[in-house]
Design a protein around this motif. Sequence first.
Motif, mmCIF file in Angstrom:
data_model
loop_
_atom_site.group_PDB
_atom_site.id
_atom_site.type_symbol
_atom_site.label_atom_id
_atom_site.label_comp_id
_atom_site.label_asym_id
_atom_site.label_seq_id
_atom_site.Cartn_x
_atom_site.Cartn_y
_atom_site.Cartn_z
ATOM 1 N N THR A 32 0.917 -1.090 -0.102
ATOM 2 C CA THR A 32 -0.110 0.232 0.030
ATOM 3 C C THR A 32 0.927 1.269 -0.128
ATOM 4 N N GLY A 33 1.842 1.248 0.876
ATOM 5 C CA GLY A 33 2.956 2.519 0.630
ATOM 6 C C GLY A 33 3.446 2.418 -0.431
ATOM 7 N N PHE A 34 3.884 1.454 -1.242
ATOM 8 C CA PHE A 34 4.666 1.640 -2.430
ATOM 9 C C PHE A 34 3.732 1.970 -3.607
ATOM 10 N N ALA A 35 2.299 1.571 -3.373
ATOM 11 C CA ALA A 35 1.612 2.102 -4.459
ATOM 12 C C ALA A 35 1.285 3.465 -4.315
ATOM 13 N N SER A 36 1.244 3.844 -3.092
ATOM 14 C CA SER A 36 1.065 5.403 -2.804
ATOM 15 C C SER A 36 2.324 6.271 -3.421
ATOM 16 N N PHE A 37 3.617 5.644 -3.299
ATOM 17 C CA PHE A 37 4.719 6.292 -3.980
ATOM 18 C C PHE A 37 4.563 6.358 -5.214
ATOM 19 N N MET A 38 4.148 5.218 -6.075
ATOM 20 C CA MET A 38 3.861 5.207 -7.460
ATOM 21 C C MET A 38 2.723 6.402 -7.867
ATOM 22 N N SER A 39 1.756 6.521 -7.150
ATOM 23 C CA SER A 39 0.654 7.313 -7.428
ATOM 24 C C SER A 39 1.287 8.841 -7.120
ATOM 25 N N ASN A 40 1.981 9.144 -6.310
ATOM 26 C CA ASN A 40 2.330 10.462 -5.825
ATOM 27 C C ASN A 40 3.405 10.868 -6.878
ATOM 28 N N VAL A 41 4.328 10.126 -7.384
ATOM 29 C CA VAL A 41 5.120 10.395 -8.249
ATOM 30 C C VAL A 41 4.461 10.985 -9.406
ATOM 31 N N SER A 42 3.437 10.079 -10.014
ATOM 32 C CA SER A 42 2.578 10.453 -11.135
ATOM 33 C C SER A 42 2.131 11.752 -11.118
ATOM 34 N N LYS A 43 1.564 12.208 -9.834
ATOM 35 C CA LYS A 43 0.925 13.455 -9.570
ATOM 36 C C LYS A 43 1.732 14.744 -9.421
ATOM 37 N N PRO A 45 4.113 17.787 -10.298
ATOM 38 C CA PRO A 45 3.800 18.758 -11.477
ATOM 39 C C PRO A 45 4.966 18.572 -12.581
ATOM 40 N N GLY A 46 4.524 18.287 -13.832
ATOM 41 C CA GLY A 46 5.485 18.245 -15.004
ATOM 42 C C GLY A 46 5.921 16.729 -15.241
ATOM 43 N N VAL A 47 5.586 15.859 -14.323
ATOM 44 C CA VAL A 47 6.026 14.262 -14.472
ATOM 45 C C VAL A 47 5.175 13.655 -15.357
ATOM 46 N N THR A 48 5.806 12.822 -16.264
ATOM 47 C CA THR A 48 5.304 11.985 -17.112
ATOM 48 C C THR A 48 5.881 10.553 -16.902
ATOM 49 N N VAL A 49 5.295 9.746 -16.349
ATOM 50 C CA VAL A 49 5.775 8.407 -15.965
ATOM 51 C C VAL A 49 5.624 7.600 -17.724
ATOM 52 N N LEU A 50 6.808 7.036 -18.092
ATOM 53 C CA LEU A 50 6.670 6.444 -19.416
ATOM 54 C C LEU A 50 6.523 5.134 -19.171
ATOM 55 N N GLU A 81 14.949 18.845 -8.842
ATOM 56 C CA GLU A 81 14.209 19.240 -7.622
ATOM 57 C C GLU A 81 12.998 18.257 -7.681
ATOM 58 N N THR A 82 12.351 17.825 -8.639
ATOM 59 C CA THR A 82 11.123 17.102 -8.829
ATOM 60 C C THR A 82 11.680 15.470 -8.552
ATOM 61 N N VAL A 83 12.884 15.295 -9.151
ATOM 62 C CA VAL A 83 13.423 14.066 -8.986
ATOM 63 C C VAL A 83 13.582 13.649 -7.427
ATOM 64 N N LYS A 84 14.344 14.940 -6.692
ATOM 65 C CA LYS A 84 14.489 14.843 -5.326
ATOM 66 C C LYS A 84 13.258 14.681 -4.440
ATOM 67 N N ALA A 85 12.198 15.524 -4.927
ATOM 68 C CA ALA A 85 10.912 15.145 -4.267
ATOM 69 C C ALA A 85 10.306 13.776 -4.381
#
Length: 119
Positions: A32-43, A45-50, A81-85
């Motif tokens: 569940t925590g890892f799913a949250s990570f994946m979801s938060n990364v995709s959200k 700003p400016g990130v496109t998951v390929l 900065e987004t990668v660090k976030a």
Amino acid sequence: MTNVKPIRTLFCVAVLQNFFDLPFEEIGKVWTGFASFMSNVSKLPGVTVLGTLDDDETMVGTSPAGFPFTCYLLADCPDRETVKAACNLFRTIEVGEHRLWRYMRIEARMGRALEIPNL
């Protein structure tokens, strides 16, 4: 106006021994925590998951200190900065009384998209 290219980023995730030491009924909290990570990364700003790649069928057990990792997420990110976030999410996502980084580790490789020249 300059055309700023995104930073192609490979997020490399390793599953740690603490995950495997958990009783079976507690493993779901980590997923569940890892799913949250994946979801938060995709959200972010400016990130496109390929894409993603999961190596769990051909690599069983903990990941070594370096390559290979257990799974990967490839994304275009607007800046460092987004990668660090994104990486910092492992420090902030709660899994029971711990954080995600107790059970998994993350590293990011940044570069640019490889463009094959027309020869």
